[in-house]
Design a protein around this motif. Structure first.
Motif, PDB file in Angstrom:
ATOM      1  N   ARG A  44     -69.999   6.772 -45.320  1.00 13.14           N
ATOM      2  CA  ARG A  44     -69.769   6.066 -44.087  1.00 13.14           C
ATOM      3  C   ARG A  44     -70.195   6.821 -43.055  1.00 13.14           C
ATOM      4  O   ARG A  44     -70.992   7.031 -41.812  1.00 13.14           O
ATOM      5  N   GLU A  45     -69.709   8.659 -43.236  1.00 20.27           N
ATOM      6  CA  GLU A  45     -69.720   8.630 -42.091  1.00 20.27           C
ATOM      7  C   GLU A  45     -71.603   8.989 -41.215  1.00 20.27           C
ATOM      8  O   GLU A  45     -70.919   9.586 -39.755  1.00 20.27           O
ATOM      9  N   TYR A  46     -72.149   9.674 -41.979  1.00 22.58           N
ATOM     10  CA  TYR A  46     -73.240   9.804 -41.646  1.00 22.58           C
ATOM     11  C   TYR A  46     -74.135   8.879 -41.259  1.00 22.58           C
ATOM     12  O   TYR A  46     -74.598   9.042 -39.983  1.00 22.58           O
ATOM     13  N   ALA A  47     -73.584   7.707 -41.776  1.00 27.49           N
ATOM     14  CA  ALA A  47     -73.915   6.464 -41.488  1.00 27.49           C
ATOM     15  C   ALA A  47     -73.520   6.568 -39.999  1.00 27.49           C
ATOM     16  O   ALA A  47     -74.181   5.941 -39.219  1.00 27.49           O
ATOM     17  N   ALA A  48     -72.662   6.789 -39.399  1.00 23.67           N
ATOM     18  CA  ALA A  48     -71.783   6.601 -38.217  1.00 23.67           C
ATOM     19  C   ALA A  48     -72.566   7.897 -36.634  1.00 23.67           C
ATOM     20  O   ALA A  48     -72.872   7.461 -36.520  1.00 23.67           O
ATOM     21  N   PHE A  49     -72.520   9.032 -37.401  1.00 23.64           N
ATOM     22  CA  PHE A  49     -73.225  10.047 -37.132  1.00 23.64           C
ATOM     23  C   PHE A  49     -74.148   9.384 -36.645  1.00 23.64           C
ATOM     24  O   PHE A  49     -74.466   9.941 -35.366  1.00 23.64           O
ATOM     25  N   THR A  50     -75.231   9.238 -37.375  1.00 25.89           N
ATOM     26  CA  THR A  50     -77.110   8.454 -37.184  1.00 25.89           C
ATOM     27  C   THR A  50     -76.766   7.693 -35.839  1.00 25.89           C
ATOM     28  O   THR A  50     -77.436   6.948 -35.503  1.00 25.89           O
ATOM     29  N   VAL A  52     -77.149   4.775 -37.218  1.00 24.39           N
ATOM     30  CA  VAL A  52     -77.702   3.937 -38.180  1.00 24.39           C
ATOM     31  C   VAL A  52     -76.738   3.326 -38.983  1.00 24.39           C
ATOM     32  O   VAL A  52     -76.049   4.269 -40.004  1.00 24.39           O
ATOM     33  N   PRO A  53     -76.716   2.112 -40.154  1.00 26.91           N
ATOM     34  CA  PRO A  53     -76.171   0.959 -40.353  1.00 26.91           C
ATOM     35  C   PRO A  53     -75.634   1.584 -42.004  1.00 26.91           C
ATOM     36  O   PRO A  53     -74.587   1.746 -42.732  1.00 26.91           O
ATOM     37  N   HIS A  54     -77.161   2.135 -42.352  1.00 28.79           N
ATOM     38  CA  HIS A  54     -77.176   2.192 -44.008  1.00 28.79           C
ATOM     39  C   HIS A  54     -77.353   3.796 -44.002  1.00 28.79           C
ATOM     40  O   HIS A  54     -78.503   4.159 -43.779  1.00 28.79           O
ATOM     41  N   CYS A  55     -76.263   4.417 -44.841  1.00 25.58           N
ATOM     42  CA  CYS A  55     -76.885   5.336 -45.637  1.00 25.58           C
ATOM     43  C   CYS A  55     -76.954   6.177 -47.404  1.00 25.58           C
ATOM     44  O   CYS A  55     -75.223   5.279 -47.973  1.00 25.58           O
ATOM     45  N   VAL A  56     -77.442   6.274 -47.669  1.00 23.74           N
ATOM     46  CA  VAL A  56     -77.764   6.387 -49.559  1.00 23.74           C
ATOM     47  C   VAL A  56     -78.137   7.617 -49.983  1.00 23.74           C
ATOM     48  O   VAL A  56     -78.891   8.319 -49.531  1.00 23.74           O
ATOM     49  N   GLY A  57     -76.411   8.410 -50.537  1.00 19.15           N
ATOM     50  CA  GLY A  57     -77.083   9.677 -50.686  1.00 19.15           C
ATOM     51  C   GLY A  57     -77.369   9.845 -51.796  1.00 19.15           C
ATOM     52  O   GLY A  57     -77.545   9.121 -52.807  1.00 19.15           O
ATOM     53  N   GLY A 233     -69.983  15.026 -56.366  1.00 12.82           N
ATOM     54  CA  GLY A 233     -69.101  14.401 -54.975  1.00 12.82           C
ATOM     55  C   GLY A 233     -68.360  16.119 -54.353  1.00 12.82           C
ATOM     56  O   GLY A 233     -68.008  16.219 -53.254  1.00 12.82           O
ATOM     57  N   LEU A 234     -69.204  17.865 -54.868  1.00 15.24           N
ATOM     58  CA  LEU A 234     -69.056  18.120 -54.849  1.00 15.24           C
ATOM     59  C   LEU A 234     -69.515  19.119 -53.195  1.00 15.24           C
ATOM     60  O   LEU A 234     -69.068  18.972 -52.338  1.00 15.24           O
ATOM     61  N   GLN A 235     -70.906  18.694 -53.591  1.00 15.73           N
ATOM     62  CA  GLN A 235     -72.256  18.352 -52.415  1.00 15.73           C
ATOM     63  C   GLN A 235     -71.041  17.334 -51.104  1.00 15.73           C
ATOM     64  O   GLN A 235     -71.654  18.365 -49.986  1.00 15.73           O
ATOM     65  N   ALA A 236     -70.618  16.249 -51.378  1.00 19.59           N
ATOM     66  CA  ALA A 236     -70.127  15.715 -49.882  1.00 19.59           C
ATOM     67  C   ALA A 236     -69.170  15.985 -49.673  1.00 19.59           C
ATOM     68  O   ALA A 236     -68.865  16.075 -48.134  1.00 19.59           O
ATOM     69  N   VAL A 237     -68.280  17.007 -50.233  1.00 19.40           N
ATOM     70  CA  VAL A 237     -67.096  17.839 -49.687  1.00 19.40           C
ATOM     71  C   VAL A 237     -67.824  18.387 -48.613  1.00 19.40           C
ATOM     72  O   VAL A 237     -67.022  18.647 -47.540  1.00 19.40           O
ATOM     73  N   VAL A 238     -68.807  19.521 -49.231  1.00 22.53           N
ATOM     74  CA  VAL A 238     -69.214  20.108 -48.482  1.00 22.53           C
ATOM     75  C   VAL A 238     -70.238  19.943 -46.967  1.00 22.53           C
ATOM     76  O   VAL A 238     -69.689  20.383 -45.996  1.00 22.53           O
ATOM     77  N   LEU A 239     -70.211  18.723 -47.225  1.00 21.58           N
ATOM     78  CA  LEU A 239     -71.245  18.197 -46.220  1.00 21.58           C
ATOM     79  C   LEU A 239     -70.307  17.423 -44.900  1.00 21.58           C
ATOM     80  O   LEU A 239     -71.030  17.099 -44.423  1.00 21.58           O
ATOM     81  N   ARG A 240     -69.244  16.815 -45.661  1.00 24.52           N
ATOM     82  CA  ARG A 240     -68.363  16.267 -44.594  1.00 24.52           C
ATOM     83  C   ARG A 240     -67.648  17.232 -43.812  1.00 24.52           C
ATOM     84  O   ARG A 240     -67.501  17.010 -42.735  1.00 24.52           O
TER      85      ARG A 240
END
Length: 373
Positions: A44-50, A52-57, A233-240
């Motif tokens: 959700r946060e990366y989609a908002a940053f870009t 662009v409506p949809h982001c799939v990790g 999930g661990l990578q998502a923590v870092v990326l957030r």
């Protein structure tokens, strides 16, 4: 004196260490290792940053590009046009999707895909064109899309090096689909492999998510032949944690690039250019070291820099058509002269948000000495 690294991942970690530690503890306590709330929040946060409506990790940037290509219909025998001067993963993703890479040359000043050459390479078998947003700035996707209008050819953007970059105010994927990589050294880097696909098309997003989850969106439902490519999930923590700082980090990269522009103005190198309409995020700051058609002078300068404690490097010393992996494409030496010339003359200098003016001055001084050696 301490070595100046090409990229300083330790300095970046210091800025997010507490958040990452707390997030890792949360993931372990919840055993939310694959998918889960952190991944959903990052998407959700990366989609908002870009914007662009949809982001799939997904698991990594190469998978992201393959999944995006497959989502737009690239399969067995399909041709995909891409530049010869890119990391091997761009061509690999095409081959893994069942397609055939069709290489074209780059622009000699920006090193981005030659749009005219790309359009000329399109045939009835072409299913996609992949502009690579190299070094931190976007290729001319508007002219590419205009030239492809009505021809049934998708534009799949390789956005692995441009998180946060804009062209006329829009980020990669805003008008179609883009794949990105969160390899640790990227502007937005994980602590391992990770990637994502962003798209303005809800159906394409669903297709990517389905393909990356063994061909189905519910357990034991496998509607198509897919693959296992999921963000953990661990990578998502870092990326957030890093995403919250990315705009500021990119601004610091732009300031560092401007400083290099001034410091290197009098040296015998060609400084990088930014296309009109682009906001560059300087994933790589590369200069051109004029030579004799071989990498001899550039490599000598590189060796002297490294000996002086400057962690310079080269992106990319071997164009795709000169690798063993894609020798069967049949392109001889000289087939793509601008890409081949860039491969022998480009030199990447240290750049990262935490680099200091004093470090950059030292890099410039070492480069001046190396050029005269």
């Amino acid at each position: 004196m301490p070595k100046i690294p090409l990229v300083d991942l330790a300095a970046a970690h210091l800025e997010v260490a507490e958040e990452v530690e707390a997030g890792f503890k949360r993931i372990v306590a919840e055993t939310a290792f694959i998918g889960g709330a952190e991944v959903a929040a990052f998407e959700r946060e990366y989609a908002a940053f870009t914007r662009v409506p949809h982001c799939v990790g997904v698991a990594n940037g190469t998978d992201a590009l393959e999944l995006a290509l497959r989502a737009v219909g690239v399969g067995s025998g399909a041709e995909v046009v891409l530049p010869a001067n890119t990391f091997i993963a761009t061509a690999e993703a095409v081959a893994r999707a069942g397609g055939r890479p069709v290489l074209v040359d780059c622009d000699p000043e920006s090193y981005l895909i030659d749009v005219d050459a790309a359009l000329a390479a399109v045939t009835p078998a072409t299913r996609a064109v992949v502009p690579v947003h190299l070094y931190g700035q976007l290729a001319d996707v508007e002219r590419l899309r205009a030239g492809l209008a009505g021809r049934g050819v998708a534009v799949v953007e390789d956005a692995a090096q441009c998180q946060g970059a804009t062209r006329h105010g829009r980020q990669a994927g805003a008008a179609g689909i883009a794949a990105t990589s969160f390899y640790p050294g990227k502007n937005l880097g994980a602590y391992g492999d990770a990637g994502a696909v962003v798209t303005a098309d809800a159906d394409l997003a669903t297709t990517v998510r389905t393909l990356g989850s063994h061909g189905g969106l519910t357990k034991y439902a496998h509607d198509v032949v897919g693959m296992n490519s999921r963000l953990d999930g661990l990578q998502a923590v870092v990326l957030r944690a890093k995403l919250a700082r990315l705009a500021g980090w990119n601004a610091r990269r732009r300031a560092a690039a401007a400083r290099y522009h001034e410091l290197l103005a009098s040296l015998d190198v060609v400084r990088p250019v930014t296309l009109d309409g682009n906001e560059h995020v300087w994933h790589v700051y590369c200069v051109r070291v004029p030579g004799d058609g071989t990498p001899a002078r550039r490599d000598a300068v590189l060796a002297r820099l490294n000996a002086a404690g400057v962690g310079a490097g080269v992106h990319y010393p071997v164009p795709v058509h000169r690798t063993g992996a894609f020798a069967d494409l049949g392109h001889p030496a000289g087939a793509f002269p601008h890409a081949e010339s860039a491969a022998t003359e480009l030199l990447s200098l240290p750049i990262y948000p935490q680099i200091t003016p004093a470090q950059q001055a030292r890099v410039a001084e070492a480069l001046a000495t190396a050029l005269s050696g």
